[in-house]
Design an enzyme around this catalytic site. Structure first.
Site: not given
Ligand code: MRU
Length: 358
Positions: A49-50, A87, A238, A249
């Site tokens: 993720r990320g 996703r 994101d 997030k």
């Molecule tokens: O749902 P996730 O864990 O994939 O979400 C992404 C994130 O961890 C955050 O939104 C983050 O701050 C940005 S990803 C570099």
């Protein structure tokens, strides 16, 4: 680099090995991805993720998909679509798939070219992370000088460290750099319900790097800001619109409101691959993922016997709603820190800094 990064790497058979982020920090294990379905599943179920690491996984996923279908371009297009749709919010996923498919469509040596391109994407992210680290740490130093403080208190939400973007991440990269520069830094880590990427992942990363940090419940940040306990907020993103609105997030928006109300700078750190130049109004146009209700109704962690387990915290009959992201409007963002430096979250400035990418 040669395809070996902290959150993911290629093994000797050219399969993709990723850290299983679902069970960190209590269990350190890996998952090996060998084909399209495994790649799609790992992204969907958040083994990886990320935004950045999702993009990196997708890039290697296209390489694995090409291997699976022996370089048949028609079959690869179908597999690429599955990966691209795994996703919806982090645009690095679509960006990486599109970039890989451009290479596939014109290549005479598809497998080799795709492997090199996926490695190149990761290597570029490493350089991005370094540039963000420098620019962000400079900002921390300016804030400390201006406020005449010897310790800086930084608040971050979710996880935008090396588990989310290879090398040192985005939002956490300036924090790592501050530590390297000998700056006295303390980080408030939002737990980031429902999946707790702050409590589980950011706290784990910072602990490993011996960085002073405190985990707080998501609702605590506003109180800390009112009492002068936060000097700057920094998060990842994101997807960021051409107008400077940033999806991150869920809960990020509320932190930006509290920061604005208390005159605290609020920065977003991102690679340019997180921009979606096709859209201007992020609130109206960025697709927001809705995940399963079990992520809200259950919580995972170590029980009192030290066993990793899951607990229900909501009555069985109650419904739950699980939006993964929210959008912070540009007016609440002090600056965007990318590999090209810092710009305002403003359409004109973004278009000037990134004009070659429009
Ligand atoms: O749902 P996730 O864990 O994939 O979400 C992404 C994130 O961890 C955050 O939104 C983050 O701050 C940005 S990803 C570099």
């Amino acid at each position: 680099m040669n395809g070996k990064y902290k959150a993911l790497w290629l093994d000797e058979q050219d399969n993709l090995v990723v850290l299983d982020q679902r069970v960190l920090p209590f269990v350190e294990s890996t998952v090996t991805i060998t084909n399209t379905n495994e790649c799609v599943e790992a992204i969907k179920n958040m083994t990886v993720r990320g935004a950045g690491v999702i993009g990196n996984t997708a890039a290697f996923g296209i390489f694995l998909a090409a291997r699976e279908c022996n370089g048949n371009l028609v079959q690869l297009e179908n597999r690429a679509k599955l990966i691209r749709e795994s996703r919806p919010t982090a645009v690095n996923l679509m960006w990486a798939v599109d970039r890989m498919m451009k290479v596939a469509r014109k290549s005479n040596d598809m497998l080799n070219d795709l492997k090199l391109e996926a490695i190149e994407i990761c290597d570029e992210d490493c350089q991005t992370s370094k540039n963000i680290a420098d620019a962000g740490a400079d900002i921390f130093e300016e804030i400390m000088k201006k406020q005449n403080i010897t310790t800086i208190n930084v608040l971050t939400h979710c996880n935008a460290g090396w588990l989310a973007i290879v090398d040192d991440g985005t939002a956490l990269a300036p924090i790592y750099e501050a530590k390297r520069r000998g700056i006295d830094i303390h980080v408030w880590v939002d737990e980031t319900r429902p999946r707790n990427q702050g409590a589980n992942l950011t706290a784990w990363e910072l602990g490993k790097a011996d960085i002073n940090h405190t985990v707080i419940a998501d609702n605590t940040g506003g109180h800390l800001m009112q009492h002068g306990m936060v000097d700057v907020c920094i998060t990842g993103a994101d997807r960021v619109s051409r107008g400077g609105d940033a999806a991150n997030k869920i809960g990020t928006y509320l932190k930006s409101l509290a920061a604005h109300d208390n005159n605290i700078p609020f920065y977003i750190a991102l690679p340019s691959s997180t921009f979606d130049f096709e859209i201007v109004d992020g609130i109206k146009e960025i697709p927001i993922e809705i995940r399963g209700e079990d992520e809200v109704k259950f919580i995972r962690g170590l029980d009192k016997h030290g066993e990793y387990s899951e607990l229900q915290i909501v009555p069985t009959a109650s419904k739950a709603l699980n939006y993964g992201f929210d959008v912070t409007p540009s007016r609440l963002i002090t600056g965007l820190i990318s590999e090209r430096g810092v710009c305002k979250a403003d359409q004109k400035e973004i278009e000037t800094m990134f004009k070659d990418l429009l």
